[in-house]
Write an enzyme that holds these catalytic residues in place. Structure first.
Site, mmCIF file in Angstrom:
data_model
loop_
_atom_site.group_PDB
_atom_site.id
_atom_site.type_symbol
_atom_site.label_atom_id
_atom_site.label_comp_id
_atom_site.label_asym_id
_atom_site.label_seq_id
_atom_site.Cartn_x
_atom_site.Cartn_y
_atom_site.Cartn_z
ATOM 1 N N TYR A 141 -0.367 11.203 2.183
ATOM 2 C CA TYR A 141 -1.703 11.092 2.767
ATOM 3 C C TYR A 141 -2.668 12.114 2.166
ATOM 4 C CZ TYR A 141 -1.041 7.878 6.756
ATOM 5 O OH TYR A 141 -0.858 6.784 7.552
ATOM 6 N N LYS A 192 13.699 8.792 2.017
ATOM 7 C CA LYS A 192 14.057 7.799 0.991
ATOM 8 C C LYS A 192 14.649 8.594 -0.169
ATOM 9 C CE LYS A 192 14.182 3.557 -0.542
ATOM 10 N NZ LYS A 192 15.007 2.486 0.057
ATOM 11 N N ASP A 224 14.275 2.422 5.120
ATOM 12 C CA ASP A 224 14.421 0.964 5.283
ATOM 13 C C ASP A 224 15.461 0.659 6.358
ATOM 14 O OD1 ASP A 224 16.285 2.071 3.514
ATOM 15 O OD2 ASP A 224 16.287 0.368 2.131
ATOM 16 N N ASP A 248 4.027 7.131 10.284
ATOM 17 C CA ASP A 248 2.940 6.218 10.649
ATOM 18 C C ASP A 248 3.523 4.820 10.884
ATOM 19 O OD1 ASP A 248 0.268 5.211 10.918
ATOM 20 O OD2 ASP A 248 0.452 4.403 8.888
ATOM 21 N N ASP A 252 4.529 2.735 14.819
ATOM 22 C CA ASP A 252 3.992 1.442 15.266
ATOM 23 C C ASP A 252 5.141 0.528 15.684
ATOM 24 O OD1 ASP A 252 1.360 2.189 14.668
ATOM 25 O OD2 ASP A 252 0.889 0.217 13.833
HETATM 26 C C1 IPM Z 1 -2.303 6.673 13.125
HETATM 27 C C2 IPM Z 1 -3.336 5.855 12.383
HETATM 28 C C3 IPM Z 1 -3.991 6.721 11.320
HETATM 29 C C4 IPM Z 1 -2.920 7.181 10.356
HETATM 30 C C5 IPM Z 1 -5.160 6.045 10.575
HETATM 31 C C6 IPM Z 1 -6.225 5.525 11.517
HETATM 32 C C7 IPM Z 1 -5.761 6.941 9.537
HETATM 33 O O1 IPM Z 1 -2.743 4.718 11.861
HETATM 34 O O2 IPM Z 1 -2.684 7.711 13.707
HETATM 35 O O3 IPM Z 1 -1.140 6.280 13.146
HETATM 36 O O4 IPM Z 1 -2.579 6.463 9.405
HETATM 37 O O5 IPM Z 1 -2.405 8.284 10.542
HETATM 38 MG MG MG Z 2 -0.718 4.401 12.472
#
Ligand code: IPM
Ligand code: MG
Length: 362
Positions: A141, A192, A224, A248, A252
């Protein structure tokens, strides 16, 4: 002395969900349980529109001078074509980096009332309680060099750099192991290392830090496989520690195990424990302004703030219980609705949590 909280609502559903969190903070203040002053700042697309930058200097100064920050969400389709340097997401990454918020805690807890809201079978997810510790200010990042260049024959080439210093790995490892000591004492480090040298070093340093925590069991997993295991048998995990980008993605995935990404809070902490708190979901521009967003991830982020930055662990637990009570009452925003429950608006959900909180014994 009063504690200062900076509110950064941001874009999309950000203002709606922050408004519900503010109701909770106001209730705490009214009942004399928390001495706080709230101040608001601009971030993301909203800040870009008003000032030409997604992270104005005033916002950063406000955040730097506060005890904790509560953030809604940033981003939206209208800003996607902007130069990457002024996109809303840069505001978020900029504040994380400027404040040194390297440790991102993303707990994935399944409320028993929401077992039916998960897309996975109840036996796979019921009782789920895992903590993802995501490195937040390094890795691909932020790595340099980065950009898009022209090759000699004119073709464009995009590039980013995955880079981790030993010290960056060590400090996030220490956070993960310290958290594990208060939980089931198991850390799974996700990398990884079979392909990427930077994460080969990640694995080595994780093992070195593990030696300082002999009571914690460390395992390693390739990302993975970790993605697969998270949906196959998520309860095998206690603490997962991983890089910025892997964290990240995996968070999710873990969010969906709990029924909805609208349920997951997060804390981003610096070396001294000062923090920024935000739901892990995005700005959801498609549902913004309709009063249907789930404010619970933001309200649960307030609970994390009470625990980690405002020295009010009892109130944090009470607030989490209040969320449980509201779910027991069968109240659901559309994202967690299932037949037999009652669908409510963003505002009604916030009101119900405040009401339940007031009536939850301390
Ligand atoms: C998160 C979001 C952010 C990230 C974005 C909005 C930049 O997806 O906080 O998980 O990738 O960190
Ligand atoms: Mg995110």
């Amino acid at each position: 002395m009063s504690k200062k909280i900076t509110l950064l609502a941001g874009d999309g559903i950000g203002p709606e969900i922050i408004a519900e969190a503010v109701k909770v903070l106001a209730a705490l203040r009214e009942h004399g349980e928390l001495d706080v002053v709230l101040e608001s700042g601009l971030i993301g697309g909203a800040a870009y529109e008003a000032t030409g930058t997604p992270l104005p200097a005033e916002t950063l100064a406000l955040a730097q001078n506060s005890d904790a920050i509560l953030l809604g969400a940033v981003g939206g389709p209208q800003w996607e074509t902007l130069d990457i340097k002024v996109r809303p997401e840069k505001g978020l990454l900029g504040i994380r980096s400027a404040l040194g918020l390297f440790a991102n805690l993303r707990p994935a807890i399944l409320y028993p009332q929401l077992v039916g809201a998960s897309t996975l079978k109840p036996e796979v997810v019921s009782g789920l309680d895992l903590m993802i510790v995501r490195e937040l200010t390094g890795g691909i990042y932020f790595g340099q060099p980065r950009g898009v260049c022209r090759l000699e024959h004119g073709e464009r080439q995009g590039f980013n750099t995955l880079v981790y210093k030993e010290s960056e790995i060590r400090r996030i490892a220490q956070v993960a192991f310290t958290i594990a000591m208060k939980r089931d004492r198991r850390v799974c480090s996700v990398d990884k290392a079979n392909v990427l040298e930077a994460t080969e070093l990640w694995r080595e340093v994780m093992s070195e830090v593990a030696a300082e925590f002999p009571e914690v069991e460390l395992s390693h997993m390739y990302v993975d496989n970790a993605a697969m295991q998270l949906v196959r048998a998520p309860k095998q995990f206690d603490v997962v520690v991983t890089t910025n980008m892997f964290g990240d993605i995996l968070s999710d995935c873990a969010a969906m195990l709990t029924g909805s990404i609208g349920m997951l809070p997060s804390a981003s902490l610096d070396q001294s424990g000062r923090g920024m708190y935000e739901p892990i979901h995005g700005s959801a521009p498609d549902i913004a302004g309709q009063g249907i967003a789930n404010p619970l991830a933001t309200i649960l982020s307030v609970a994390m703030m009470l625990r980690y930055s405002l020295d009010s662990p009892a109130q944090a637990t009470r607030l989490e219980k209040a969320v449980g009570a509201v779910l027991d009452q069968g109240l659901r925003t559309p994202d967690i609705y299932s037949p037999g429950t009652t669908q409510v608006s963003t505002g009604a959900m916030g009101d119900a949590v405040v009401e339940a909180f007031i009536h939850t014994p301390g």
